[in-house]
Scaffold this active site. Structure first.
Site, PDB file in Angstrom:
ATOM      1  N   HIS A 123      25.293  55.519  34.858  1.00 39.47           N
ATOM      2  CA  HIS A 123      25.467  56.730  34.053  1.00 39.47           C
ATOM      3  C   HIS A 123      24.648  57.853  34.704  1.00 39.47           C
ATOM      4  CE1 HIS A 123      26.857  53.958  30.863  1.00 39.47           C
ATOM      5  NE2 HIS A 123      27.404  55.026  30.288  1.00 39.47           N
ATOM      6  N   GLU A 186      35.127  54.149  33.273  1.00 37.19           N
ATOM      7  CA  GLU A 186      35.961  54.828  32.272  1.00 37.19           C
ATOM      8  C   GLU A 186      36.501  56.152  32.808  1.00 37.19           C
ATOM      9  OE1 GLU A 186      33.450  54.939  28.798  1.00 37.19           O
ATOM     10  OE2 GLU A 186      33.324  52.767  28.679  1.00 37.19           O
ATOM     11  N   TYR A 258      36.912  49.133  23.098  1.00 39.00           N
ATOM     12  CA  TYR A 258      36.090  48.623  22.003  1.00 39.00           C
ATOM     13  C   TYR A 258      36.885  48.488  20.712  1.00 39.00           C
ATOM     14  CZ  TYR A 258      31.809  49.213  24.735  1.00 39.00           C
ATOM     15  OH  TYR A 258      30.824  49.089  25.685  1.00 39.00           O
ATOM     16  N   GLU A 295      33.931  46.136  29.709  1.00 41.23           N
ATOM     17  CA  GLU A 295      33.119  46.498  28.540  1.00 41.23           C
ATOM     18  C   GLU A 295      33.959  46.346  27.290  1.00 41.23           C
ATOM     19  OE1 GLU A 295      31.029  50.228  28.041  1.00 41.23           O
ATOM     20  OE2 GLU A 295      30.645  50.324  30.194  1.00 41.23           O
TER      21      GLU A 295
END
Length: 379
Positions: A123, A186, A258, A295
């Protein structure tokens, strides 16, 4: 733009023809090559379970030697350990989740020495210095760090720090620890400075190719397998591959998604995950790449049977290397909610997680340690 176009064209030509079944880095270390080949075989045995920041902290504890919420719940460590380098580029002593990089280095070694697999994301803060960190979406940020951009030298300084950390990861025999490196994750979302709303496909491909080129050729980092990672809302193979930097710089394809709605009343997560996994596995087979559900998770896991009745159902029969759930932060002050994605001892879904663990198809650390993933096998 002409300068950038000429540079990237040269790099593509310089890449040359790659061996069909070899890591993207032709100079990858022996252990990295072994991991690559053994992961290719392992998908026929099952899917590895992973957890972010597993050894560093959990619900109600931090930095306790040998402790793991996953291990306390299931009796075994996860097979895959996820970590993040956010903050390293700023010379911070701790990453964006507060883990000292010195401790992270030790935890990575511990997981590797026991036979586990290491994956690292990044990140990175916006190079324009935005207060939002990685979550800045100013258009033009990526262009500013490409060759010829105003912040290109700054970006190379960042990569120097990343390279130094990756080259400091060594096993007990002095060998470099292989890492599944997942930068710019992502990438098809709209929330990071490298996402599709903030840069063009050409700019993203150039960013990726320069990053890998610089790490390999300039910094001599050869212990990485490269993971291309999209968000979980891609609709077609073409959309998934729109920003794909080409086969010579990718080893694994993956996506993140998610659970948000109650799975007892809403089956979107199962249907969408199954759909994207179908695309993912098809792409992986066509390109001879590894694949992963990089993830996922259901915050605070309020549904007791989420592991076997939702996650397992979502994965279905798709052959992927691993599925990784996010970190166990505990109680989050920023939104006054519990923020964790793996069960701990006594948590609502613990019993179902044990059932999930006991399945032949789910692989934890003891399972993969027995496979000796970093050794050469002739079978």
């Amino acid at each position: 733009m002409k300068k950038i176009t000429g540079w990237i064209t040269g790099i593509w030509l310089a890449a040359g023809a790659m061996a069909q079944d070899h890591p993207a880095d032709p100079q990858a270390t022996k252990e990295t090559v072994n991991l690559y080949h053994n992961l290719k075989k392992l998908v026929n045995s099952g899917v590895m379970f992973g957890h972010q920041d597993d050894l560093a902290y959990g619900v109600g504890w931090k930095y306790v030697a040998g402790k793991s919420d996953v291990k306390e719940a299931a009796g075994d460590y996860p097979a895959v350990y996820g970590w993040d380098l956010g903050g390293l580029e700023l010379d911070n002593p701790n990453n964006l989740d507060g883990i000292p990089f010195k401790k992270m280095r030790q935890y990575i070694k511990e997981g590797y020495e026991r036979g586990g697999v290491i994956t690292i994301s990044w990140h990175a803060r916006s190079p324009l210095g935005a207060a939002k960190g990685a979550w800045d979406t100013t258009h033009g940020t990526v262009a500013s760090i490409l060759p010829g951009g105003d912040h290109h030298l700054l970006y190379k300084e960042w990569l120097d720090k990343v390279a130094a950390f990756l080259l400091s990861l060594k096993g007990s025999k002095g060998e470099l620890i292989p890492v599944l490196f997942r930068p710019y994750h992502e990438l098809t979302g709209n929330w990071f400075w490298w996402c599709r709303n903030a840069c063009t496909p050409f700019e993203f491909k150039t960013l990726w190719r320069f990053t890998i080129y610089y790490l390999q050729q300039e910094k001599k980092v050869h212990n990485l397998l490269y993971v291309y990672n999209t968000a979980g809302d891609v609709k077609t193979k073409e959309e998934f591959l729109e920003r794909y930097p080409d086969d010579d710089m990718v080893d694994m394809v993956s996506f993140d998604a998610y659970q948000y709605e109650d799975p007892r009343t809403n089956d979107w997560f199962v249907k969408n995950t199954s759909r994207v996994l179908g695309l993912l596995v098809e792409i992986a087979q066509e390109k001879n790449k590894l694949s992963a559900f990089a993830e996922t998770g259901y915050e605070a896991i309020p549904y007791a049977n989420w592991w076997t009745e939702t996650l397992l159902k979502a994965i279905g029969d798709h052959k992927i290397s691993y599925v990784l759930v996010w970190r166990n932060h505990g109680f989050a002050e920023w939104n006054k909610k519990w923020h964790y994605y793996a069960p701990y001892k006594g948590q609502t879904s613990e019993a179902d997680f044990i059932r999930f663990y006991q399945l032949d198809r789910t692989l934890f650390e003891k399972d993969v340690a027995a496979k000796k993933l970093y050794e050469t096998h002739t079978d």
